[in-house]
Design a protein around this motif. Structure first.
Motif, PDB file in Angstrom:
ATOM      1  N   ALA A 174      -7.485 -55.244   1.602  1.00 64.45           N
ATOM      2  CA  ALA A 174      -6.403 -54.406   2.027  1.00 64.45           C
ATOM      3  C   ALA A 174      -6.276 -53.656   3.232  1.00 64.45           C
ATOM      4  CB  ALA A 174      -6.519 -53.191   0.743  1.00 64.45           C
ATOM      5  N   VAL A 175      -7.324 -53.315   3.957  1.00 64.48           N
ATOM      6  CA  VAL A 175      -7.650 -52.840   5.074  1.00 64.48           C
ATOM      7  C   VAL A 175      -7.121 -53.654   6.118  1.00 64.48           C
ATOM      8  CG1 VAL A 175      -9.085 -52.067   6.944  1.00 64.48           C
ATOM      9  CG2 VAL A 175      -9.377 -51.306   4.554  1.00 64.48           C
ATOM     10  N   LEU A 176      -7.531 -55.072   5.976  1.00 63.65           N
ATOM     11  CA  LEU A 176      -7.090 -56.267   7.036  1.00 63.65           C
ATOM     12  C   LEU A 176      -5.699 -56.540   6.870  1.00 63.65           C
ATOM     13  CD1 LEU A 176     -10.010 -58.435   6.860  1.00 63.65           C
ATOM     14  CD2 LEU A 176      -9.580 -56.730   8.627  1.00 63.65           C
ATOM     15  N   VAL A 177      -5.147 -56.531   5.781  1.00 59.12           N
ATOM     16  CA  VAL A 177      -3.623 -56.755   5.360  1.00 59.12           C
ATOM     17  C   VAL A 177      -2.705 -55.878   6.152  1.00 59.12           C
ATOM     18  CG1 VAL A 177      -1.970 -57.114   3.723  1.00 59.12           C
ATOM     19  CG2 VAL A 177      -3.866 -58.409   3.585  1.00 59.12           C
ATOM     20  N   ARG A 178      -3.188 -54.360   5.998  1.00 58.50           N
ATOM     21  CA  ARG A 178      -2.326 -53.362   6.492  1.00 58.50           C
ATOM     22  C   ARG A 178      -2.490 -53.528   8.039  1.00 58.50           C
ATOM     23  NH1 ARG A 178      -0.131 -48.920   5.678  1.00 58.50           N
ATOM     24  NH2 ARG A 178      -0.236 -47.245   7.097  1.00 58.50           N
ATOM     25  N   ALA A 179      -3.805 -53.743   8.640  1.00 62.43           N
ATOM     26  CA  ALA A 179      -3.677 -53.660  10.131  1.00 62.43           C
ATOM     27  C   ALA A 179      -2.876 -54.944  10.540  1.00 62.43           C
ATOM     28  CB  ALA A 179      -5.189 -53.992  10.538  1.00 62.43           C
ATOM     29  N   THR A 180      -3.106 -56.128   9.908  1.00 63.17           N
ATOM     30  CA  THR A 180      -2.192 -57.181  10.452  1.00 63.17           C
ATOM     31  C   THR A 180      -0.635 -56.894  10.257  1.00 63.17           C
ATOM     32  OG1 THR A 180      -3.869 -58.712   9.727  1.00 63.17           O
ATOM     33  CG2 THR A 180      -1.752 -59.888   9.978  1.00 63.17           C
ATOM     34  N   TRP A 181      -0.456 -56.539   9.215  1.00 62.60           N
ATOM     35  CA  TRP A 181       1.139 -56.119   9.051  1.00 62.60           C
ATOM     36  C   TRP A 181       1.780 -55.012  10.030  1.00 62.60           C
ATOM     37  CZ3 TRP A 181       3.717 -51.253   7.822  1.00 62.60           C
ATOM     38  CH2 TRP A 181       4.784 -51.401   7.444  1.00 62.60           C
ATOM     39  N   ARG A 182       1.055 -53.894  10.389  1.00 64.34           N
ATOM     40  CA  ARG A 182       1.419 -53.191  11.283  1.00 64.34           C
ATOM     41  C   ARG A 182       1.440 -53.702  12.738  1.00 64.34           C
ATOM     42  NH1 ARG A 182       0.229 -47.693  10.226  1.00 64.34           N
ATOM     43  NH2 ARG A 182      -0.166 -47.183  12.522  1.00 64.34           N
ATOM     44  N   LYS A 183       0.848 -54.838  13.114  1.00 70.74           N
ATOM     45  CA  LYS A 183       1.080 -55.698  14.180  1.00 70.74           C
ATOM     46  C   LYS A 183       2.316 -56.517  14.162  1.00 70.74           C
ATOM     47  CE  LYS A 183      -3.858 -55.733  15.231  1.00 70.74           C
ATOM     48  NZ  LYS A 183      -5.011 -56.690  15.248  1.00 70.74           N
ATOM     49  N   LEU A 184       2.977 -56.691  13.048  1.00 72.48           N
ATOM     50  CA  LEU A 184       4.091 -57.531  13.130  1.00 72.48           C
ATOM     51  C   LEU A 184       5.234 -57.090  13.859  1.00 72.48           C
ATOM     52  CD1 LEU A 184       3.890 -58.786   9.494  1.00 72.48           C
ATOM     53  CD2 LEU A 184       3.225 -60.104  11.323  1.00 72.48           C
ATOM     54  N   PRO A 185       6.218 -57.835  14.424  1.00 71.87           N
ATOM     55  CA  PRO A 185       7.355 -57.175  15.007  1.00 71.87           C
ATOM     56  C   PRO A 185       8.441 -56.813  13.663  1.00 71.87           C
ATOM     57  CG  PRO A 185       7.384 -59.624  15.235  1.00 71.87           C
ATOM     58  CD  PRO A 185       6.043 -59.042  14.808  1.00 71.87           C
ATOM     59  N   HIS A 186       9.162 -55.917  14.032  1.00 73.06           N
ATOM     60  CA  HIS A 186      10.244 -55.371  12.893  1.00 73.06           C
ATOM     61  C   HIS A 186      11.144 -56.479  12.835  1.00 73.06           C
ATOM     62  CE1 HIS A 186       8.875 -51.352  12.557  1.00 73.06           C
ATOM     63  NE2 HIS A 186       8.169 -51.325  13.608  1.00 73.06           N
ATOM     64  N   ALA A 187      11.646 -57.269  13.772  1.00 75.39           N
ATOM     65  CA  ALA A 187      12.489 -58.321  13.460  1.00 75.39           C
ATOM     66  C   ALA A 187      11.959 -59.320  12.583  1.00 75.39           C
ATOM     67  CB  ALA A 187      12.966 -58.770  14.939  1.00 75.39           C
ATOM     68  N   ALA A 188      12.723 -59.898  11.766  1.00 79.73           N
ATOM     69  CA  ALA A 188      12.709 -61.068  11.152  1.00 79.73           C
ATOM     70  C   ALA A 188      12.310 -62.425  11.942  1.00 79.73           C
ATOM     71  CB  ALA A 188      13.821 -61.306  10.232  1.00 79.73           C
ATOM     72  N   HIS A 189      11.025 -62.462  12.108  1.00 83.11           N
ATOM     73  CA  HIS A 189      10.366 -63.564  12.913  1.00 83.11           C
ATOM     74  C   HIS A 189       8.893 -63.861  12.375  1.00 83.11           C
ATOM     75  CE1 HIS A 189       9.860 -66.664  15.777  1.00 83.11           C
ATOM     76  NE2 HIS A 189       8.672 -66.040  16.091  1.00 83.11           N
ATOM     77  N   ALA A 190       8.801 -64.819  11.826  1.00 82.85           N
ATOM     78  CA  ALA A 190       7.356 -65.032  11.444  1.00 82.85           C
ATOM     79  C   ALA A 190       6.986 -66.635  11.322  1.00 82.85           C
ATOM     80  CB  ALA A 190       7.269 -64.560  10.032  1.00 82.85           C
ATOM     81  N   PRO A 191       5.784 -66.991  10.786  1.00 86.61           N
ATOM     82  CA  PRO A 191       5.642 -68.345  10.737  1.00 86.61           C
ATOM     83  C   PRO A 191       6.257 -69.268   9.762  1.00 86.61           C
ATOM     84  CG  PRO A 191       3.623 -67.127  10.476  1.00 86.61           C
ATOM     85  CD  PRO A 191       4.468 -66.321  10.438  1.00 86.61           C
ATOM     86  N   THR A 192       6.565 -70.446   9.982  1.00 85.51           N
ATOM     87  CA  THR A 192       7.416 -71.029   9.101  1.00 85.51           C
ATOM     88  C   THR A 192       6.690 -71.463   7.830  1.00 85.51           C
ATOM     89  OG1 THR A 192       6.714 -73.374  10.073  1.00 85.51           O
ATOM     90  CG2 THR A 192       8.777 -72.107  11.028  1.00 85.51           C
ATOM     91  N   PRO A 193       7.184 -71.720   6.635  1.00 86.67           N
ATOM     92  CA  PRO A 193       6.575 -72.211   5.575  1.00 86.67           C
ATOM     93  C   PRO A 193       5.460 -73.096   6.111  1.00 86.67           C
ATOM     94  CG  PRO A 193       8.722 -71.782   4.943  1.00 86.67           C
ATOM     95  CD  PRO A 193       8.616 -71.788   6.264  1.00 86.67           C
ATOM     96  N   VAL A 194       5.677 -74.289   6.595  1.00 80.49           N
ATOM     97  CA  VAL A 194       4.946 -75.245   7.037  1.00 80.49           C
ATOM     98  C   VAL A 194       3.723 -74.731   7.737  1.00 80.49           C
ATOM     99  CG1 VAL A 194       4.582 -77.460   8.315  1.00 80.49           C
ATOM    100  CG2 VAL A 194       6.722 -77.062   6.813  1.00 80.49           C
ATOM    101  N   GLN A 195       3.749 -73.873   8.638  1.00 78.61           N
ATOM    102  CA  GLN A 195       2.988 -73.172   9.432  1.00 78.61           C
ATOM    103  C   GLN A 195       1.960 -72.255   8.595  1.00 78.61           C
ATOM    104  OE1 GLN A 195       5.258 -71.339  12.146  1.00 78.61           O
ATOM    105  NE2 GLN A 195       4.591 -72.471  14.036  1.00 78.61           N
ATOM    106  N   ALA A 196       2.593 -71.770   7.537  1.00 78.18           N
ATOM    107  CA  ALA A 196       1.878 -70.957   6.461  1.00 78.18           C
ATOM    108  C   ALA A 196       0.941 -71.866   5.569  1.00 78.18           C
ATOM    109  CB  ALA A 196       2.652 -70.001   5.653  1.00 78.18           C
ATOM    110  N   VAL A 197       1.392 -72.846   5.172  1.00 81.35           N
ATOM    111  CA  VAL A 197       0.554 -73.898   4.486  1.00 81.35           C
ATOM    112  C   VAL A 197      -0.674 -74.170   5.177  1.00 81.35           C
ATOM    113  CG1 VAL A 197       0.506 -76.078   3.226  1.00 81.35           C
ATOM    114  CG2 VAL A 197       2.442 -74.512   2.913  1.00 81.35           C
ATOM    115  N   ALA A 198      -0.530 -74.608   6.671  1.00 76.14           N
ATOM    116  CA  ALA A 198      -1.299 -75.068   7.509  1.00 76.14           C
ATOM    117  C   ALA A 198      -2.336 -74.124   7.505  1.00 76.14           C
ATOM    118  CB  ALA A 198      -0.935 -75.769   8.605  1.00 76.14           C
TER     119      ALA A 198
END
Length: 425
Positions: free
Chosen positions: A394-418
């Motif tokens: 829970a602590v690590l998920v919150r810390a990682t989420w706070r570092k994400l940009p507010h804009a809709a940009h993230a890994p592709t599903p293929v990258q997430a699977v890898a």
């Protein structure tokens, strides 16, 4: 074969594999005496540990790196993976011998265990290859022969002959070998291999090293308790394993979470941004709370009758252990869900760190609980370790989420699977 959706075939295949593991321990728990079932359980856990290492070193990298390869190149990778078993199988036998010396000093059981792990490695490699090539029907056929045949023969041996630990492993070895032979002959498993390529196995290591570390962390966090209970006698181990096996029915849900949620969350993050991901995470955690509470309530109400029904009254006195372990499974739903969101955010370290935290808990407070309370102490130690892992996640998920940009940009599903394959739980 029939025109069935590959996802349906994959789900059916997973049900066969998971259901077989559950029913195998039920059959043996009913037909073996408590001490013999305890020794078999320790031997089986040793093979499961080797199977996890096998997946980390060979088959999971083969799945990810081999996805999308031409058929000839993929077949070459398979040949090299199978060739590496000339070293992997003897090393695994040596490790089994060492574990047997300390925990199940029974030469016939050890020899049968070695036969099983050798055949299992071959069949599991073939099964994972069919997944790499998206031939789910072939994987389903292989597992129906191996796991379905295993259940039928074990049940027949228990009803009409004498079933013991060595014969159980030999039956499982025979059905695994038969499935592999069918894959080679009927499935053309080794056809179309190229002759001039580099050593592809070297490319596996970049992924394998993290997978192996994660396997070790997970085992330290969740799987060592039967071995820690071994000094208290095989009967104590048998009761603990019998309880834990009943809780494996929840694995269908946790496996579904692990397979589906990382890709779904990664796609949502990419399309709608981190606030949408937070809302989705909150919804998922509420769903876990409801499902986990229902599961826990049911286990509290039916613990002793369930043990009596499944194991013919052999382990009724362990009903309290079953309830304590169920509390741990309640926490595990949250830990696995949080881990899925970590993978969606390309944080492959979170699950590893969480399991390290649980391992440290087990190595300190857990050992004291086992020493003072036996099987019940082991159950409380397992539950505490899972709570620690959940809190760290829970602590690590919150810390990682706070570092994400507010804009809709993230890994592709293929990258997430890898990422998920490279940092799996």
């Amino acid at each position: 074969m029939f025109n069935i959706n590959p996802r349906t075939l994959a789900l059916l295949d997973q049900c066969i594999v998971s259901g077989s593991g559950f029913l195998t321990l039920v059959i043996l728990g009913r037909f073996l005496g408590a001490p013999e079932f305890g020794l078999f359980s320790l031997a089986m856990l040793a093979t499961i540990f080797l199977a996890n290492l096998h997946r980390a070193v060979f088959t999971q990298p083969m799945n990810v790196l081999g996805a999308g390869e031409p058929a000839a190149q993929s077949a070459t990778r398979l040949r090299q993976v199978l060739g590496a078993h000339l070293l992997a199988i003897p090393l695994s036998m040596a490790l089994l011998g060492a574990v047997s010396f300390w925990f199940f000093p029974d030469p016939p059981l050890l020899l049968a265990c070695c036969a099983y792990i050798s055949c299992f490695f071959l069949q599991e490699t073939a099964r994972r290859f069919w997944y790499t090539r998206q031939k789910m029907a072939r994987a389903l056929c292989s597992d129906a022969i191996s796991y379905g045949g295993q259940l039928l023969l074990l049940l027949a041996a228990g009803l009409f002959w004498r079933l013991d630990g060595p014969s159980a492993f030999l039956i499982m070895a025979a059905t695994s070998l038969l499935a592999f032979v069918v894959d080679v002959i009927a499935g053309g498993l080794l056809a179309r291999a190229q002759t001039h390529t580099g050593n592809m196995l070297a490319a596996h290591w970049a992924m394998s090293k993290w997978l192996v570390l994660t396997v070790l962390a997970v085992w330290g966090a969740t799987q060592l308790f039967p071995f820690l209970l071994a000094p208290l006698g095989a009967a104590t181990v048998a009761a603990f394993v019998a309880c834990r096996n009943l809780l494996n029915v929840i694995n269908v849900l946790t496996q579904t979470i692990g397979d589906f949620l990382p890709v779904r969350a990664a796609l949502l993050l990419r399309q709608q941004g981190r606030d949408a991901l937070r809302k989705h995470l909150t919804k998922s955690m509420l769903q876990c709370l409801v499902a986990g509470s229902v599961f826990l309530l049911v286990m509290i109400l039916v613990a002793e009758p369930l043990l009596d029904l499944v194991y013919k009254g052999l382990y009724n006195e362990a009903a309290g252990v079953l309830v304590i372990l169920a509390i741990g499974r309640f926490f595990s739903l949250f830990a696995i869900t949080l881990g899925a969101y970590s993978h969606a955010m390309q944080d492959a370290r979170a699950s590893f760190i969480a399991n390290i935290g649980a391992t440290l808990s087990n190595a300190t407070v857990g050992l004291w609980l086992i020493k003072t309370n036996g099987a019940a102490g082991a159950a409380w130690a397992a539950t505490l370790g899972m709570l620690v892992a959940t809190m760290i996640q829970a602590v690590l998920v919150r810390a990682t989420w706070r570092k994400l940009p507010h804009a809709a940009h993230a890994p592709t599903p293929v990258q997430a699977v890898a990422t998920f394959a490279g940092g799996g739980r």
